[in-house]
Design an enzyme around this catalytic site. Structure first.
Site, PDB file in Angstrom:
ATOM      1  N   CYS A 292      36.431  33.111  31.613  1.00 57.55           N
ATOM      2  CA  CYS A 292      34.966  33.177  31.630  1.00 57.55           C
ATOM      3  C   CYS A 292      34.434  33.743  30.314  1.00 57.55           C
ATOM      4  CB  CYS A 292      34.478  34.000  32.819  1.00 57.55           C
ATOM      5  SG  CYS A 292      35.149  35.678  32.895  1.00 57.55           S
ATOM      6  N   HIS A 319      32.214  43.932  31.253  1.00 58.17           N
ATOM      7  CA  HIS A 319      32.542  42.952  32.283  1.00 58.17           C
ATOM      8  C   HIS A 319      32.397  43.534  33.689  1.00 58.17           C
ATOM      9  CE1 HIS A 319      34.680  39.751  34.376  1.00 58.17           C
ATOM     10  NE2 HIS A 319      34.775  39.085  33.247  1.00 58.17           N
TER      11      HIS A 319
END
Length: 480
Positions: A292, A319
């Site tokens: 991602c 994150h």
């Protein structure tokens, strides 16, 4: 002295706009379900949207392209598209509307204008639908299932046929799987129906049968028993991470291609929009959709490298916590990840900096990277501190990124944010893997700091599906 507000006129105008919006929504859905023509507004999905959502997108479009696009403009273009014979397509009605405003010839009607713009779509591509199997049904697997079934249309592209999990499949398990698909703490309710068919070990999603298959290892499955043939296997388990392990999927009867939703060794790691054309599905059977974070930063890095050149830089990714961390303090194979995910900021490593070079070889050895997991369940931020080969200004950098977000090969990948109040919860549900925060850009001669947000689940899942369509060769005509 300010102009006096006529409240009654405002109410009437609002009612007219909402009436036009409802008519517009009906046309959008009719085009999709009847003709497999999907309309988007500057890459934002429009199918199954509410009137308020569409009007908010219209306001965004006005600011984004700095042109007075109204819902009536969009409605006129949508009506014109209805009158034209087109193949299965994905069309950006925002782009068409502002191009019409800028360049339509005097007296030219909307149908003629749209026909001229979409003349390359007059010959339909020969698209053969592709069976898809989800191997694993975790966070990414369920989002892929939602999107595949929501965008099934007439079934002319990707067809979700089965989901493979470990362990026994029975009534209770099916009900639990159905519930997890139907309701999500981050992404909300699935806008569709999910029921259980225990007799056939299947979920009925939006009225379509999707088989649940139990398997300990991929080579044991015979997909043809379920009338599944030549299938694309999307592995989102994370259990198979190199070419040898992933090749086991191809030993299953009825499987022909494999796509892993994680970085992998020995196979092409692809960021769709950046390097997907470098590997033909006619020659390659196994693909990786990278990570991602790699999908978030690579499109913007591609723009900067091509236009300015990058000497070196550092990536810090803030994150969201993930399923591989602990809910409470407990043993973990990696340092720090054993501490309670929802209570701590946790420094850990990321390979995204090095992984970028697989898509952009010129950046090999130029980027360092690190990660901090933070107590949010979804929504992440990459901070790129870069030294360029030339001096730049904030206005110049922002203008460049905006151009690529409006036109070219990265329009699906880069969303350009103009929001002064943008925070992590605002980006949940964004289909672009890379959300460029134009208000946060910093420059100092040849050094820049840029902020790229990303929905590490939803945005990434859409990149996986874009790559899956490339592998399956079912990409429609697009106008962006």
């Amino acid at each position: 002295m300010s102009t006096k507000v006529n409240y009654n006129e405002e109410v009437l105008s609002q009612a007219q706009n909402r009436r036009a919006t409802v008519e517009f929504i009906n046309i959008v859905n009719d085009l999709w379900y009847d003709k497999s023509i999907e309309l988007v507004l500057f890459r934002n999905p429009l199918v199954d949207k509410r009137a308020s959502e569409v009007l908010n997108l219209i306001e965004y479009a006005k600011e984004f392209v700095s042109k007075p696009i109204s819902i009536l403009d969009a409605l006129d273009i949508a009506k014109a598209i209805q009158q034209i014979e087109l193949p299965s397509s994905k069309l950006d009605i925002g782009k068409l509307a502002y191009e019409c405003y800028l360049g339509a010839k005097k007296g030219e009607d909307k149908v003629a204008f749209v026909q001229n713009k979409l003349k390359d779509a007059t010959v339909a591509k020969d698209i053969q639908p592709k069976d898809v199997v989800l191997y694993g049904f975790g966070r990414i697997g369920r989002l892929l299932a939602r999107e595949l079934m929501t965008k099934m249309g007439k079934g002319s592209q990707l067809r979700l046929r089965a989901i493979v999990t470990r362990g026994e499949i029975n009534q209770t398990v099916l009900e639990k799987r159905a519930s997890l698909l139907s309701v999500d703490s981050v992404h909300g309710d699935f806008l569709g129906t999910v029921t259980v068919d225990a007799e056939n070990n299947a979920l009925i999603i939006n009225g379509t049968t999707v088989y649940m298959i139990s398997a300990k290892q991929p080579e044991d499955i015979d997909y043809t028993e379920f009338n599944i043939n030549d299938a694309l296997i999307i592995d989102n388990t994370g259990a198979f991470r190199d070419e040898a392990a992933l090749s086991r999927h191809l030993k299953a009867n009825g499987a022909s291609k494999v796509l892993i939703t994680a970085p992998a060794k020995g196979v092409p790691n692809i960021v769709h929009g950046v390097n997907h054309k470098q590997n033909s599905p006619d020659k390659v059977d196994i693909f990786s959709a990278a990570s991602c974070t790699t999908n978030a930063i690579t499109p913007v890095l591609r723009v900067l490298e091509d236009n300015y050149g990058i000497k070196k830089g550092h990536l810090e990714t803030i994150h969201a916590y993930t399923n591989d961390q602990n809910l409470v303090d407990n043993m973990h194979s990696k340092y720090r990840r054993g501490r309670a995910a929802a209570l701590n900021m946790v420094i850990t490593e990321t390979g995204a900096g090095a992984a970028v070079s697989k898509a952009i070889p010129a950046l090999a050895g130029k980027l360092t990277s690190n990660a901090i997991r933070v107590p949010v369940p979804n929504g992440s931020l990459a901070i790129l501190n870069l030294q360029l080969n030339t001096k730049v200004t904030k206005e110049g950098v922002n203008s460049l990124i905006k151009k690529y977000a409006l036109e070219g090969e990265l329009v699906e990948q880069i969303k350009y944010s103009i929001d002064n109040e943008l925070v992590s919860s605002d980006i949940i549900g964004t289909t672009a893997p890379s959300i460029f925060d134009s208000k946060a850009t910093l420059t100092d001669e040849d050094t820049i700091v840029i902020y790229v947000w990303y929905d590490n689940e939803y945005g990434y899942s859409h990149q996986v599906i874009r790559l899956a369509k490339h592998i399956a060769k079912v990409r429609r005509f697009t106008y962006y």
